[in-house]
Design an enzyme around this catalytic site. Structure first.
Site, mmCIF file in Angstrom:
data_model
loop_
_atom_site.group_PDB
_atom_site.id
_atom_site.type_symbol
_atom_site.label_atom_id
_atom_site.label_comp_id
_atom_site.label_asym_id
_atom_site.label_seq_id
_atom_site.Cartn_x
_atom_site.Cartn_y
_atom_site.Cartn_z
ATOM 1 N N CYS A 16 -11.750 -1.028 -18.396
ATOM 2 C CA CYS A 16 -12.801 -0.945 -17.386
ATOM 3 C C CYS A 16 -13.745 0.202 -17.732
ATOM 4 O O CYS A 16 -13.297 1.336 -17.947
ATOM 5 C CB CYS A 16 -12.172 -0.718 -16.008
ATOM 6 N N CYS A 98 -12.104 -4.633 -9.647
ATOM 7 C CA CYS A 98 -11.047 -3.732 -10.099
ATOM 8 C C CYS A 98 -9.874 -4.564 -10.583
ATOM 9 O O CYS A 98 -9.401 -5.444 -9.859
ATOM 10 C CB CYS A 98 -10.610 -2.816 -8.949
ATOM 11 N N TYR A 251 14.021 7.470 6.693
ATOM 12 C CA TYR A 251 12.604 7.241 6.380
ATOM 13 C C TYR A 251 12.366 5.735 6.251
ATOM 14 O O TYR A 251 11.743 5.258 5.299
ATOM 15 C CB TYR A 251 12.195 7.909 5.059
ATOM 16 N N ASP A 320 14.121 6.884 1.350
ATOM 17 C CA ASP A 320 12.885 6.573 0.637
ATOM 18 C C ASP A 320 11.790 7.477 1.210
ATOM 19 O O ASP A 320 10.927 7.043 1.963
ATOM 20 C CB ASP A 320 12.528 5.093 0.816
ATOM 21 N N CYS A 347 9.116 8.101 -5.030
ATOM 22 C CA CYS A 347 7.793 7.709 -5.529
ATOM 23 C C CYS A 347 7.112 8.850 -6.286
ATOM 24 O O CYS A 347 5.966 8.708 -6.714
ATOM 25 C CB CYS A 347 6.897 7.217 -4.393
#
Length: 397
Positions: A16, A98, A251, A320, A347
């Site tokens: 891109c 995108c 969580y 999490d 994450c």
């Protein structure tokens, strides 16, 4: 302005020309090189705890984002543009397409811009406080085919809203619901507390690991469902979920992992501080006809501390947490609750490394590490770790 996404005919790799200006991607290199870069990082940061498995790749690492947000503004010629908001410069980078986003999103955004011009709906200007449309949020599901369009406005007024909805439905029959969200203040790309359903049910549904989930405008839901299937399958397998296993899903958000565990026979308690997410979790449990799962709107650490003080326990703790990782208080509460297994879904690998050291001091040993490439073309690495209780606390580490 077109992004001019280019595809290499021999390799199928996409590039891109907006790469440096947009900031949505951090990696512009062949996918196999991206995977090797992430594998090396995971090995470097986590191999001191246990052997790190090979990262699970995405078969087609494009168009995976099922949540797409676009902000609107005017260029120097007073033409309506849409794109990515860069908080550092408080400006919009015009982006027409995108290769990370669901392919259904870009045509919808183009139609919104056209109708804004035709119906004289001005974009909101954060500097002057004038205008109407702040941004749009598009949520999609590959499994059900459902599409949600959320029009985020600065106030309740939305000129010609009935005609706008009619025109959007005619141009995009794939849209199953349209919602107006009213956000009178706040940072760009945030949602307000009030929703007005203009068409459809006001939510969409998605299927994941044999379960069905309701997604409303503000719901937290993983943006790459295909890789999420792999991630959650690894988590459930690592936990050894079977009939009657007692699980705390900390969580828990909208209940995704806990519901999958309950579907596999576990007795699950989900804990979530966000009231809206907790309401969605209850609805998702009902949607899947599950009676072996319950949800508590509470701080997970305090909830576990209360359990431990009553002499209660669980077999497996699934956690999490957000990118900031777990707090020291949470880890201490988990140590007092003393489940035999902890499944940590992370994450952000930097906070994971920090937290694994803290869990080691609580008497846990890492026995399984599985990285998953949830976000191709970015530096993000999602990881599933299994920790098993191996003895007394060790303050020396």
């Amino acid at each position: 302005m077109s992004n001019k996404i280019m595809t290499d005919k021999q390799t199928g790799e996409k590039h891109c020309r907006c790469f440096k200006r947009c900031g949505g991607c951090q990696l512009d290199e062949p996918y196999k090189d991206q995977l090797e870069r992430k594998q090396q990082k995971a090995d470097r940061m986590l191999s001191k705890f246990a052997p790190v498995n090979r990262i699970l790749p995405m078969e087609k690492p494009y168009n995976y984002r099922c949540k797409v947000q676009n902000i609107y503004g005017l260029d120097r010629s007073k033409r309506i543009i849409s794109g990515v908001y860069q908080s550092s410069g408080q400006k919009i980078v015009a982006v027409d397409d995108c290769f990370l986003e669901d392919e259904r999103a870009a045509p919808i955004v183009r139609s919104v811009k056209k109708l804004m011009k035709d119906m004289r709906i001005p974009p909101y200007d954060i500097r002057s406080g004038r205008g109407i449309l702040r941004h749009t949020l598009i949520r999609t599901s590959r499994s059900t085919g459902q599409v949600m369009l959320v029009l985020v406005t600065a106030g309740a007024m939305l000129p010609a809203k009935n005609n706008l909805v009619k025109a959007m439905r005619a141009a995009h029959p794939e849209i199953t619901t349209i919602v107006q969200n009213i956000c009178p203040d706040g940072m760009p790309l945030t949602l307000g507390e009030r929703d007005i359903v203009l068409f459809g049910k006001g939510y969409i549904e998605d299927e994941l690991c044999g379960c069905r989930f309701r997604i409303s405008p503000a719901s937290f839901y993983q943006v790459n469902p295909l890789q999420t299937e792999k991630l959650y399958s690894c988590a459930v397998e690592a936990a050894g979920i079977s009939e009657g296993v007692r699980v705390i899903d900390a969580y828990c958000g909208t209940g995704t992992i806990g519901i999958i565990c309950a579907k596999n026979g576990a007795e699950v308690t989900g804990v979530e501080l966000n009231k809206s997410a907790c309401r969605d979790a209850h609805k998702n449990a009902e949607l899947n006809g599950l009676e072996n799962i319950k949800f508590c709107n509470d701080d997970a650490g305090k909830f576990m501390q209360a359990m431990a003080s009553k002499g209660e326990g669980c077999d497996v703790l699934i956690m999490d947490p957000p990118r900031a990782g777990a707090s020291r208080e949470f880890i201490g509460c988990a140590g007092r609750l003393a489940p035999q297994k902890i499944v940590y879904v992370s994450c952000k690998i930097e906070t994971l490394e920090r937290d694994l050291k803290a869990f080691r001091r609580e008497g846990y040993k890492v026995t399984y590490i599985q990285p998953v490439d949830m976000f191709p073309h970015t530096m993000g690495i999602e990881t599933v770790c299994l920790l098993e209780r191996n003895g007394e606390k060790n303050e020396a580490h």
